[in-house]
Design an enzyme around this catalytic site. Sequence first.
Site, short mmCIF file in Angstrom:
data_model
loop_
_atom_site.label_atom_id
_atom_site.label_comp_id
_atom_site.label_asym_id
_atom_site.label_seq_id
_atom_site.Cartn_x
_atom_site.Cartn_y
_atom_site.Cartn_z
N CYS A 194 -0.43 6.58 8.99
CA CYS A 194 -0.97 5.39 8.12
C CYS A 194 -2.02 5.73 6.88
O CYS A 194 -1.78 6.44 6.61
CB CYS A 194 -1.49 4.17 8.89
SG CYS A 194 -2.20 4.92 10.79
N ARG A 248 0.55 -0.96 -0.08
CA ARG A 248 0.09 -0.50 0.01
C ARG A 248 0.99 1.42 0.03
O ARG A 248 0.29 2.38 -0.17
CB ARG A 248 -0.91 0.24 1.20
CG ARG A 248 -2.37 -0.63 1.61
CD ARG A 248 -3.22 -0.52 1.72
NE ARG A 248 -3.06 0.11 2.19
CZ ARG A 248 -4.07 1.02 3.80
NH1 ARG A 248 -4.48 0.57 4.14
NH2 ARG A 248 -4.80 2.10 3.15
#
Length: 284
Positions: free
Chosen positions: A242, A183
């Site tokens: 994040c 990611r």
Amino acid sequence: MKPPLITAAALTERLEGGTPTVLIDASFDLADPAAGERSYRDAHLPGAHYLHLDRDLADHAAASDGRFRGRHPLPTREAFAATLGHLGITPASSVVVYDRQGSMYAARAWWMLLWLGHRDVAVLDGGLAAWVAAGNAVSRDVPAPPDGPGYPSSAALVGSIGADALQAALGRVRLIDARAAERFRGDVEPLDPVAGHIPGALNRPFKDNLDAQGLFLDAAALRSAFAPVLAGHAPSKVVHQCGSGVTACHNLLAMEAAGLSGSVLYPGSWSEWCGDAARPVARG
């Protein structure tokens, strides 16, 4: 602040010794937001209350300026103070939080209690699995919350930074992204509309803080693991992010456990950042 982690053995000893302790189950599943509460009702530490990521540890109301604040924006301090008061938590309370997902959601609850100014809070290392492995019982009884007054106003014990301030500080802070490597690189993006990462960020997947049993590495191992990412930067110059300000708290907790105190959270994280097409994006 108190040590951020407590073992199942130490918690058992505390409870058997009669030390009043507020237990909080923060289990959750991003793919099934009702799953955490179902699992709590099936089995939890005796006397534990439940906090839901979407309802209790975030506030999805639109910002007053209309800007998107990310997938799990922080509630107001006043709203979270009311949530803690509902559970009977006061500045004198000892609080232990846990989950079933490697402490990724418990870490968010831990950080938020510190953000509200509560000092005596720890994460149960290994969560429910460690509790059961230690031979302890679980319960299906859901306790009635004491419904006390809101938590009194107190200075935050941890820091946070907003998107505009972070963008202005890029190049002068050490930005650590807790998402999985694929990611971070932008190879895949299952949750947010844009793939990639904030320019200048370094990748430290939160799962690297745990051993094969789902327990946090010891302090020396965590210090050693973070050393190449920090590269000599003081913790006070470190910003954690994040996808939505949840697993970043895991890295914050790990640094605290390693004795590396003072880093801050970007709560909006990638989900807020990439929601503004004017902000720069990096890939690879």
